[in-house]
Write a protein that holds these residues in place. Sequence first.
Motif, PDB file in Angstrom:
ATOM      1  N   ILE A   1      36.480  43.494  32.029  1.00  0.00           N
ATOM      2  CA  ILE A   1      36.431  42.230  32.349  1.00  0.00           C
ATOM      3  C   ILE A   1      35.667  41.434  31.299  1.00  0.00           C
ATOM      4  CG2 ILE A   1      34.725  41.796  33.810  1.00  0.00           C
ATOM      5  CD1 ILE A   1      38.032  40.078  33.967  1.00  0.00           C
TER       6      ILE A   1
ATOM      7  N   ASN B   1      39.256  36.302  25.039  1.00  0.00           N
ATOM      8  CA  ASN B   1      39.932  35.129  25.316  1.00  0.00           C
ATOM      9  C   ASN B   1      39.245  33.849  24.339  1.00  0.00           C
ATOM     10  OD1 ASN B   1      41.646  33.454  27.161  1.00  0.00           O
ATOM     11  ND2 ASN B   1      39.763  32.264  27.544  1.00  0.00           N
TER      12      ASN B   1
ATOM     13  N   ILE C   1      37.112  38.608  28.617  1.00  0.00           N
ATOM     14  CA  ILE C   1      36.250  37.253  28.289  1.00  0.00           C
ATOM     15  C   ILE C   1      36.364  37.025  26.958  1.00  0.00           C
ATOM     16  CG2 ILE C   1      34.306  36.182  28.601  1.00  0.00           C
ATOM     17  CD1 ILE C   1      34.296  37.369  31.520  1.00  0.00           C
TER      18      ILE C   1
ATOM     19  N   LEU D   1      40.386  34.635  34.333  1.00  0.00           N
ATOM     20  CA  LEU D   1      39.606  35.650  34.094  1.00  0.00           C
ATOM     21  C   LEU D   1      38.316  35.362  34.978  1.00  0.00           C
ATOM     22  CD1 LEU D   1      39.614  35.961  30.187  1.00  0.00           C
ATOM     23  CD2 LEU D   1      40.202  37.689  31.794  1.00  0.00           C
TER      24      LEU D   1
ATOM     25  N   CYS E   1      39.310  36.756  38.399  1.00  0.00           N
ATOM     26  CA  CYS E   1      39.182  38.230  38.382  1.00  0.00           C
ATOM     27  C   CYS E   1      37.648  38.229  38.757  1.00  0.00           C
ATOM     28  CB  CYS E   1      39.787  38.780  37.212  1.00  0.00           C
ATOM     29  SG  CYS E   1      41.838  38.725  37.055  1.00  0.00           S
TER      30      CYS E   1
END
Length: 281
Positions: free
Chosen positions: A165, A172, A169, A186, A189
């Motif tokens: 994750i 992104n 991040i 995100l 999540c």
Amino acid sequence: MFLPALDQHLLRNTPYPQLSGWQRFITEFLYFGVKQARACLFVGLFFGAVILLPRTGLFGLPRYDALLIAAVGIQLWMVWAGLETWDELKAVSLFHLVGFALEVFKVSSGIQSWSYPDFAYSKVMGVPLFSGFMYAAVGSYIIQAWRLQDLRIRHHPPYWMAISIAVLIYANFFSHHYIGDYRWYLAACALGLYARTSVIFRPLDRDRVMPLPLAFVLIGFFIWLAENISTFWGVWRYPNQLGAWSAVHVSKWSSWSLLVIMTFTIVANLKHIKARIHVPD
């Protein structure tokens, strides 16, 4: 020296059974504030330099170059004084590199999310080298807070999930210029991933507990405030601030909170910190 002596006092786990009620609350709150202020040592000194250095520079040296010298000097002093270890400095340096790479992309001619308008000898691809220390400051704060408040993490998700994750991040921040902004997906999540995770900290002599996602949001908020101060003093500017200063859009709060998650993941993998993290079987 004063600061090492202060650290020894703050780390002393002396019980205070005589404290209760409002007296305990006020004492713990004061100690919590002192520990937070001490954890922000690099942040405070660095942003103090940001505010105090005149835009015209110092002794003929452009402002951005003077800020770079100040940041490097503060970091080396902290290691020399025993306030930060070499291993922690390596982690902080990684934050610097990660942040600098993001800065280069964001100020590029094809993106132009923000700009550094002043001249500097230490500019590389339009980005002054001191800028990476703004990201390193976040990592330094988390490292110092972990030590001073005896942080322990309960119900941390499996490391491969946390790392995945964090990578998404970071990606992104780049990809949303081309394929859409997925920060809220995100964030959802990450919220699900850390929903059961709590941080145990010790303001004085007793453990206190906070949901880890709340900590991410609070740290992100204070970074957003620091960003408003920095843009007000013209260290960098967003396109809507070129004519006259205006507050940084509140949506940046979410971006900083996500960046904190990424920073936390890097810190959590330091050898001496990883031992304090409980990952359920």
